[in-house]
Design a protein around this motif. Structure first.
Motif, PDB file in Angstrom:
ATOM      1  N   LYS A 168       0.879  -1.143  -0.063  1.00 58.80           N
ATOM      2  CA  LYS A 168      -0.229  -0.181   0.027  1.00 58.80           C
ATOM      3  C   LYS A 168       0.904   1.252  -0.057  1.00 58.80           C
ATOM      4  O   LYS A 168       0.533   2.087  -0.670  1.00 58.80           O
ATOM      5  CB  LYS A 168      -0.849   0.038   1.439  1.00 58.80           C
ATOM      6  N   GLU A 213       1.926   1.659  -3.561  1.00 53.19           N
ATOM      7  CA  GLU A 213       0.810   1.877  -4.391  1.00 53.19           C
ATOM      8  C   GLU A 213       0.154   3.454  -4.168  1.00 53.19           C
ATOM      9  O   GLU A 213      -0.220   3.996  -5.269  1.00 53.19           O
ATOM     10  CB  GLU A 213      -0.132   0.877  -4.139  1.00 53.19           C
ATOM     11  N   ASP A 214       0.169   3.810  -2.757  1.00 57.40           N
ATOM     12  CA  ASP A 214      -0.333   5.172  -2.789  1.00 57.40           C
ATOM     13  C   ASP A 214       0.822   6.122  -3.405  1.00 57.40           C
ATOM     14  O   ASP A 214      -0.029   7.042  -3.793  1.00 57.40           O
ATOM     15  CB  ASP A 214      -0.248   5.562  -1.164  1.00 57.40           C
ATOM     16  N   ALA A 274      -4.322   1.413  -7.915  1.00 54.45           N
ATOM     17  CA  ALA A 274      -5.353   0.898  -6.883  1.00 54.45           C
ATOM     18  C   ALA A 274      -4.925  -0.666  -6.539  1.00 54.45           C
ATOM     19  O   ALA A 274      -4.089  -1.315  -7.101  1.00 54.45           O
ATOM     20  CB  ALA A 274      -6.663   0.530  -7.568  1.00 54.45           C
ATOM     21  N   LYS A 275      -5.455  -1.106  -5.448  1.00 49.51           N
ATOM     22  CA  LYS A 275      -5.172  -2.444  -4.705  1.00 49.51           C
ATOM     23  C   LYS A 275      -5.823  -3.583  -5.673  1.00 49.51           C
ATOM     24  O   LYS A 275      -7.177  -3.569  -5.632  1.00 49.51           O
ATOM     25  CB  LYS A 275      -5.317  -2.514  -3.284  1.00 49.51           C
ATOM     26  N   GLN A 276      -5.311  -4.131  -6.449  1.00 48.03           N
ATOM     27  CA  GLN A 276      -6.087  -5.057  -7.414  1.00 48.03           C
ATOM     28  C   GLN A 276      -5.198  -6.305  -7.489  1.00 48.03           C
ATOM     29  O   GLN A 276      -3.931  -6.325  -7.923  1.00 48.03           O
ATOM     30  CB  GLN A 276      -6.406  -4.483  -8.703  1.00 48.03           C
TER      31      GLN A 276
END
Length: 467
Positions: free
Chosen positions: A307, A310-311, A316-318
């Motif tokens: 995260k 990713e941030d 997006a978390k996928q």
């Protein structure tokens, strides 16, 4: 990676038999001795099972009756060397024993991760290219050039194609990571291309398992490595008592488990404090044993680390953890090797400075992804359920890699725990041609056919691991 680079160029395969011959000559020395930093340990013996199947496949391939792809397990960085030994030494020997005449060289084209040339150097791209290899960007949603090249080579190449369907090493010789669907897709593309060309070859995928065994269980070396990791962590350093050498598993496991718990505590606190990540506590549950709790905590920690990256990249978390790692890697590469900068030296000093800022920040964020990547296959119970020297060594070395990354060691050299032997097992070929009718009916059926073929290949590799 503190400075921006020109965009990464595709490296086309340019097979050169003289370079391959040189590789064959050097191979025994490379296997036996550690050469530079990316080889882990000496290999004294390579054995293979069911080689007759592979010999007959090469015979049929050279006769124009089949096209085939070898899908091999990829637990270690030496795996490609072992595959090269299999084809250059073992297959010709077994062919002679069977009285089968094969045209030399026995070889294969292969796909490698484009990132390998980044950490090893440009010479590796040159060497792989001359040995019939070509790179792929693992994180790209669609690496068109690599896919087009692989499709053409599978249907028309001088040699069969070799691919690691797991996509990366996982450090576990007895645990197969989830397979990526690319191998199955290549198989159906090849079948389609042959039909369009009015050719009758059958398309096959051959599962290949590679496993490593220590010649002598390196318990004392594992003990020393654990001591080094305990010291680096600030924990009291323990040592095997001579009386424990006959059955060291219980004592070493307790140390390994306590080290893992301590690292989890430290990393959870790190991500909560400095990156404001909400990492849920695991509620007390009598139905969960200590290993299951450790596994749950590890998954929550890996999620938090991803995260953070990713941030920063706005992703997006996928998907699975592996999917997320691939997307992050590609986002980082796009920042370090910008697609819109063909020549980094041609831009102004101001633009270069700003690009360097972006590259440095991207590399820092990718460290979180690298941490996660090392632990993709770690379950929390892998050693406990079968406390062999091999499983102890694998897990301890994974923790060594983690510690080296945190300490900022560049290109860490893994300690050599002992000489090893290798066992390569050739599985039974899986026919892609027999599944073509189902694949060709509709787009929905094509997706199902790819999924089923990938699942069958996964099961085949998992069965080979147990032999």
């Amino acid at each position: 990676m503190h400075r921006a680079k020109s965009k990464l160029q595709f490296i086309p395969q340019q097979f050169n038999p003289k370079v391959l011959k040189l590789a064959h000559v050097l191979l025994p020395f490379v296997l036996r001795f550690r050469v530079r930093r990316w080889l882990i340990g000496g290999i004294t013996r390579i054995e293979a099972e069911n080689v007759e199947t592979l010999v007959k496949l090469f015979q049929q391939f050279q006769a124009g009756k089949i096209r085939f792809l070898m899908a091999f397990r990829h637990p270690e960085v030496e795996d490609p060397l072992c595959m090269l030994y299999l084809m250059s030494r073992i297959v010709p020997k077994v062919a002679r024993q069977l009285g089968i005449s094969l045209k030399l060289p026995i070889h294969s084209h292969f796909i490698y991760d484009r990132g390998m040339t980044i950490w090893a150097g440009n010479w590796l791209g040159w060497f792989f290219s001359r040995n019939g290899g070509f790179p792929i960007h693992r994180g790209k949603p669609l690496d068109r050039t690599a896919l087009k090249t692989g499709r053409d080579i599978f249907a028309n190449g001088q040699f069969p194609l070799t691919v690691a369907p797991e996509g990366a090493t996982n450090g576990h010789h007895e645990a197969v990571s989830p397979l990526e669907p690319g191998v199955a897709q290549f198989g159906f593309w090849c079948a389609e291309d042959l039909i369009k060309a009015n050719r009758s070859e059958e398309v096959l995928i051959v599962p290949v398992c590679i496993r490593y065994y220590y010649i002598q269980p390196p318990w004392q070396k594992i003990d020393q490595l654990l001591g080094q990791l305990e010291s680096d962590s600030g924990l009291p350093v323990q040592q095997l008592d001579p009386s424990q050498l006959s059955h060291p598993e219980e004592f070493l496991y307790e140390r390994l488990f306590q080290l893992a718990l301590y690292l989890l505590d430290e990393l959870e606190a790190f991500y909560r404090r400095f990156y404001r990540q909400i990492i849920p506590e695991i509620p007390e549950d009598k139905a969960l044993n200590s290993n299951q709790v450790l596994a749950l905590r590890l998954q929550n920690l890996l999620d938090a680390a991803l995260k953070v990256a990713e941030d920063y990249f706005g992703l997006a978390k996928q998907g699975t953890i592996i999917d997320r790692c691939r997307r992050l890697e590609e986002a980082g590469w796009n920042a370090i090797y910008p697609e819109d900068i063909a020549d980094i030296t041609a831009i102004s000093p101001l633009q270069r400075g700003l690009a360097d800022w972006v590259a440095e920040e991207a590399e820092l964020r990718l460290k979180h992804m690298r941490l996660v990547e090392s632990f993709v296959a770690v379950t929390g119970s892998y050693v406990k359920e079968k406390p062999t020297a091999e499983r102890f060594a694998e897990t301890t070395l994974i923790i060594f890699d983690l510690m080296a990354r945190i300490k900022g060691v560049k290109m860490p050299r893994r300690p050599c725990l002992g000489k090893r032997r290798v066992k390569i097992t050739i599985g039974e070929p899986i026919s892609v041609s027999e599944r073509w009718e189902s694949y060709s009916q509709s787009r929905k059926m094509a997706k199902q056919a790819i999924t089923h073929l990938t699942t069958d290949l996964q099961k085949a590799l998992e069965e080979l691991v147990k032999r």
